[in-house]
Write an enzyme that holds these catalytic residues in place. Sequence first.
Site, PDB file in Angstrom:
ATOM      1  NE  ARG A 148      -4.228  -1.490   0.001  1.00 18.31           N
ATOM      2  CZ  ARG A 148      -4.265  -2.570  -0.786  1.00 18.31           C
ATOM      3  NH1 ARG A 148      -3.251  -2.849  -1.573  1.00 18.31           N
ATOM      4  NH2 ARG A 148      -5.334  -3.350  -0.791  1.00 18.31           N
TER       5      ARG A 148
ATOM      6  CD  GLU B 171      -2.946   2.828  -5.374  1.00 17.28           C
ATOM      7  OE1 GLU B 171      -1.746   2.584  -5.210  1.00 17.28           O
ATOM      8  OE2 GLU B 171      -3.821   1.956  -5.500  1.00 17.28           O
TER       9      GLU B 171
ATOM     10  CG  HIS C 248      -2.928  -1.299  -6.944  1.00 13.59           C
ATOM     11  ND1 HIS C 248      -3.293  -0.590  -5.826  1.00 13.59           N
ATOM     12  CD2 HIS C 248      -3.042  -2.597  -6.595  1.00 13.59           C
ATOM     13  CE1 HIS C 248      -3.618  -1.435  -4.857  1.00 13.59           C
ATOM     14  NE2 HIS C 248      -3.469  -2.665  -5.305  1.00 13.59           N
TER      15      HIS C 248
HETATM   16  P1  NAI Z   1      -1.631 -11.353   5.079  1.00 14.43           P
HETATM   17  O1  NAI Z   1      -2.699 -10.892   6.011  1.00 14.43           O
HETATM   18  O2  NAI Z   1      -1.556 -12.800   4.726  1.00 14.43           O
HETATM   19  O3  NAI Z   1      -0.197 -10.924   5.654  1.00 14.43           O
HETATM   20  C1  NAI Z   1       0.079  -9.674   6.209  1.00 14.43           C
HETATM   21  C2  NAI Z   1       1.180  -9.881   7.241  1.00 14.43           C
HETATM   22  O4  NAI Z   1       1.573  -8.596   7.730  1.00 14.43           O
HETATM   23  C3  NAI Z   1       0.719 -10.719   8.450  1.00 14.43           C
HETATM   24  O5  NAI Z   1       1.622 -11.793   8.673  1.00 14.43           O
HETATM   25  C4  NAI Z   1       0.725  -9.713   9.579  1.00 14.43           C
HETATM   26  O6  NAI Z   1       1.059 -10.298  10.842  1.00 14.43           O
HETATM   27  C5  NAI Z   1       1.813  -8.755   9.122  1.00 14.43           C
HETATM   28  N1  NAI Z   1       1.803  -7.492   9.845  1.00 14.43           N
HETATM   29  C6  NAI Z   1       0.759  -6.843  10.427  1.00 14.43           C
HETATM   30  N2  NAI Z   1       1.193  -5.734  11.065  1.00 14.43           N
HETATM   31  C7  NAI Z   1       2.535  -5.685  10.871  1.00 14.43           C
HETATM   32  C8  NAI Z   1       3.554  -4.792  11.290  1.00 14.43           C
HETATM   33  N3  NAI Z   1       3.265  -3.727  12.042  1.00 14.43           N
HETATM   34  N4  NAI Z   1       4.810  -5.038  10.909  1.00 14.43           N
HETATM   35  C9  NAI Z   1       5.120  -6.132  10.168  1.00 14.43           C
HETATM   36  N5  NAI Z   1       4.197  -7.026   9.758  1.00 14.43           N
HETATM   37  C10 NAI Z   1       2.925  -6.802  10.101  1.00 14.43           C
HETATM   38  O7  NAI Z   1      -1.794 -10.447   3.772  1.00 14.43           O
HETATM   39  P2  NAI Z   1      -1.242 -10.749   2.313  1.00 14.43           P
HETATM   40  O8  NAI Z   1      -2.262 -11.468   1.528  1.00 14.43           O
HETATM   41  O9  NAI Z   1       0.131 -11.314   2.415  1.00 14.43           O
HETATM   42  O10 NAI Z   1      -1.182  -9.261   1.715  1.00 14.43           O
HETATM   43  C11 NAI Z   1      -0.253  -8.302   2.186  1.00 14.43           C
HETATM   44  C12 NAI Z   1      -0.618  -6.948   1.630  1.00 14.43           C
HETATM   45  O11 NAI Z   1      -0.416  -6.929   0.221  1.00 14.43           O
HETATM   46  C13 NAI Z   1      -2.105  -6.571   1.778  1.00 14.43           C
HETATM   47  O12 NAI Z   1      -2.376  -6.009   3.051  1.00 14.43           O
HETATM   48  C14 NAI Z   1      -2.294  -5.566   0.687  1.00 14.43           C
HETATM   49  O13 NAI Z   1      -2.031  -4.274   1.205  1.00 14.43           O
HETATM   50  C15 NAI Z   1      -1.226  -5.919  -0.337  1.00 14.43           C
HETATM   51  N6  NAI Z   1      -1.787  -6.390  -1.609  1.00 14.43           N
HETATM   52  C16 NAI Z   1      -1.445  -5.709  -2.743  1.00 14.43           C
HETATM   53  C17 NAI Z   1      -1.927  -6.121  -3.963  1.00 14.43           C
HETATM   54  C18 NAI Z   1      -1.543  -5.420  -5.239  1.00 14.43           C
HETATM   55  O14 NAI Z   1      -2.134  -5.705  -6.293  1.00 14.43           O
HETATM   56  N7  NAI Z   1      -0.571  -4.529  -5.240  1.00 14.43           N
HETATM   57  C19 NAI Z   1      -2.844  -7.265  -4.068  1.00 14.43           C
HETATM   58  C20 NAI Z   1      -3.101  -7.930  -2.812  1.00 14.43           C
HETATM   59  C21 NAI Z   1      -2.593  -7.496  -1.627  1.00 14.43           C
END
Ligand code: NAI
Length: 339
Positions: free
Chosen positions: A243, A272, A306
């Site tokens: 993000r 964005e 994105h």
């Molecule tokens: P997920 O929920 O599986 O993993 C997120 C991880 O971040 C979790 O392990 C969580 O414990 C950790 N986390 C939370 N707070 C934190 C902190 N303060 N410091 C370090 N780690 C922390 O989510 P997933 O599926 O891996 O997605 C991650 C991110 O990718 C989403 O939140 C979204 O913003 C982004 N995304 C971007 C896309 C794109 O097209 N550019 C598409 C899909 C997701």
Amino acid sequence: MINISIFDTKPHDRTFLKDALAQLVKEKTVSPDMELHFIKDHANEETISFAKDSDVVCFFVNDIINAPLIDKLVKYGVKLIAMRCAGFNNVDLEYLGDKIPIVRVPEYSPHAVAEHALALLMTINRKTHRAYNRTREINFSLDGFLGMDLYGKTCGVIGTGKIGATFIKLMLGLGMKVIAYDVYENEELKKLENFSYVDLDSLFPLSDVISLHCPLLPTTRYIINSSTINRMKTGVILINTSRGSLIHTRDLVQALINGKVGAAGLDVYEEEAAYFFEDRSSTENVVKDEVLARLLGMSNVLMTSHQSFFTKEALFNISKTTINNIHLFFDTGELPNKV
Ligand code: NAI
């Protein structure tokens, strides 16, 4: 009939949603009583009136679902909000409360996003995006294209959830050492050779490459800022597919100018919503956002719009889960992917 108003749709959304519905009906997983109404525009105070006779509204990643919009949805009697994305940082969840239930697509292809992060890293390191243009101009000079071997270098990963874990395995495949920080540690990852968890303070000075895979939360907003950048290795490569607001972009621009950050691969950007997903190349559309214009003018920055999620597999999974989320709510009252 369940009337579903789907905002911010492009031709590919329409194709994938219609195909997913047809397949689920054919498999008899869902009943054929769903009507999809596609709306081209973002949801906003004017366009939200399209949701008038809807049972369900379906929003995408840059739709800002604030209090006035929520009030209108309540007034229209909307029964379910179905996000067709994983993130929900643009929804005012506090105001929404339990006025209308909300579901999302928590997982559709961690590979799509992790592989795009890899593409950004490989491209910005070896400058293949610039080489493509140069050779087409019959310019075969290598000036400015010097990269580094990724093999043997250290990659720092912030956030080791579904996408972060997939990206870590790609980095290990390149022969990199991977260090990571997460508020929750993944026991399976800990078993991998050349991988270890570290605290955030240690991650910054040790990493040659840093990739962000945590969600945008009050605790992670501007996790990359002038203070954390100053603790990084000079010349670090920064990759962000998560993000935009994880990075204080003005601080990043300064660091790219003074060389503290060597290069950045950015699929997301703080502001964005005003630009991404649309063709704004006509002359009357001068980029008014000065930070964006500065980034776009830097040869050590690669921006994509994105598009990390944008694979056939991911789009099909998003569409299928969205239709299934709606079906389950109306058929059984279940909300398996409740936000
Ligand atoms: P997920 O929920 O599986 O993993 C997120 C991880 O971040 C979790 O392990 C969580 O414990 C950790 N986390 C939370 N707070 C934190 C902190 N303060 N410091 C370090 N780690 C922390 O989510 P997933 O599926 O891996 O997605 C991650 C991110 O990718 C989403 O939140 C979204 O913003 C982004 N995304 C971007 C896309 C794109 O097209 N550019 C598409 C899909 C997701």
